[in-house]
Design an enzyme around this catalytic site. Structure first.
Site, PDB file in Angstrom:
ATOM      1  N   HIS A  48     -80.150  38.137 -27.025  1.00 55.15           N
ATOM      2  CA  HIS A  48     -81.528  37.882 -27.436  1.00 55.15           C
ATOM      3  C   HIS A  48     -82.380  39.149 -27.459  1.00 55.15           C
ATOM      4  CE1 HIS A  48     -81.086  33.567 -27.607  1.00 55.15           C
ATOM      5  NE2 HIS A  48     -80.569  33.546 -26.405  1.00 55.15           N
ATOM      6  N   ARG A  72     -74.532  41.732 -21.774  1.00 57.01           N
ATOM      7  CA  ARG A  72     -74.341  40.451 -22.453  1.00 57.01           C
ATOM      8  C   ARG A  72     -74.125  40.722 -23.935  1.00 57.01           C
ATOM      9  NH1 ARG A  72     -78.022  34.975 -22.165  1.00 57.01           N
ATOM     10  NH2 ARG A  72     -79.700  36.286 -23.024  1.00 57.01           N
ATOM     11  N   ASP A  86     -65.446  50.140 -24.413  1.00 54.85           N
ATOM     12  CA  ASP A  86     -65.163  51.548 -24.695  1.00 54.85           C
ATOM     13  C   ASP A  86     -66.365  52.446 -24.391  1.00 54.85           C
ATOM     14  OD1 ASP A  86     -62.550  51.070 -25.391  1.00 54.85           O
ATOM     15  OD2 ASP A  86     -62.850  51.312 -27.555  1.00 54.85           O
ATOM     16  N   GLU A 151     -73.565  26.630 -21.316  1.00 57.95           N
ATOM     17  CA  GLU A 151     -74.966  26.310 -21.571  1.00 57.95           C
ATOM     18  C   GLU A 151     -75.128  25.198 -22.603  1.00 57.95           C
ATOM     19  OE1 GLU A 151     -76.703  30.005 -22.904  1.00 57.95           O
ATOM     20  OE2 GLU A 151     -74.746  30.667 -23.633  1.00 57.95           O
ATOM     21  N   ASP A 177     -80.798  26.945 -22.644  1.00 56.23           N
ATOM     22  CA  ASP A 177     -80.023  26.297 -23.702  1.00 56.23           C
ATOM     23  C   ASP A 177     -79.474  24.956 -23.247  1.00 56.23           C
ATOM     24  OD1 ASP A 177     -79.846  28.018 -26.161  1.00 56.23           O
ATOM     25  OD2 ASP A 177     -79.253  29.490 -24.669  1.00 56.23           O
TER      26      ASP A 177
END
Length: 253
Positions: A48, A72, A86, A151, A177
């Site tokens: 988000h 996230r 990486d 969620e 959510d």
């Protein structure tokens, strides 16, 4: 020389409650400032928040060794997971997991063969100090921490299968959510939602996995801490900044 030790993962295994803060502004200076304020972990939000690969890289550098970083991802895209690892992320939080098969594929994406399918490009990667860590390939898997978000009703229905997957270190309950999917849009604190949230957190811990959640409601946060939640985020850079500014302005109204 092995891959750097993931102290966040080590503390999850010990069952400690680690207190975190969400980073949604996408700014390395904000990340650097927050890293020096005593939180056990900071989450760089690529779902988000306005955080692409280079934004995340800049914030990982800004956080450095001051605290632990969790990234996230936008979703469970295998290529993005590979790139985030990486550039130096060792702990990933992957949203919207709704089946055991999906959970297993996330783990495979995060691990080198034979335990997964992570592409081998360590010689080009910040994660290996650009090939400066001689044993990175042989030791990286042990230090990668895979956290999955449940969620939705589908996620709850599949929770047993998700928890049964090897390589899943923790499960994060997404209350916003989940509340929306249960018919309580914008009301994650509703008693009906909180009953399900708390039952889910207990189930995760009983299964031997670390449980996590985010809330800016300090009463709820204290309750989650007393429950023993292992990774608990208690606010965000956006919320703290806005709240502080409003309070400051109100003091001189």
């Amino acid at each position: 020389m092995p891959a750097p030790k993931n102290s966040f993962k080590m503390r999850l295994k010990k069952g400690e409650t680690q207190i975190g803060l969400w980073l949604g502004l996408g700014d390395p200076s904000v990340a650097e400032l927050c890293a020096g304020t005593g939180f056990d972990w900071l989450l760089i939000d690529g779902e988000h928040g306005p955080n692409g690969l280079r934004d995340t890289l800049s914030q990982l550098r800004a956080i450095g060794a001051q605290t632990q970083a969790v990234v996230r991802t936008r979703d469970d895209n295998r290529a993005e997971i590979k790139q985030m690892l990486d550039i130096g992320a060792q702990t990933l939080l992957v949203p919207m997991i709704e089946s055991g098969k999906q959970a297993a594929e996330v783990v495979r994406s995060a691990k080198y063969p034979p335990h997964g399918v992570r592409g081998v490009g360590a010689a080009l990667a910040r994660a290996s100090s650009y090939n400066g860590i001689a044993d990175y390939l042989q030791t990286a898997n042990d230090e990668i921490c895979v956290l999955l978000q449940v969620e939705s009703k589908a996620g709850l229905d599949a929770l047993d299968d998700i928890l049964a997957q090897d390589g899943v270190d923790g499960v994060f309950v997404g209350p916003a959510d989940l509340a929306a999917d249960l018919g309580y849009l914008g009301r994650p604190g509703a008693p009906e939602v909180q009953t399900i949230v708390n039952d889910t957190l207990k189930k995760i811990r009983t299964a031997g996995k670390a449980a996590g959640i985010l809330t800016s409601d300090q009463t709820l946060a204290q309750g989650y801490k007393e429950l023993g939640v292992e990774f608990l985020a208690i606010g965000s850079d956006v919320g703290v900044l806005r709240g502080g500014l409003l309070a400051l302005r109100k003091a001189f109204a």
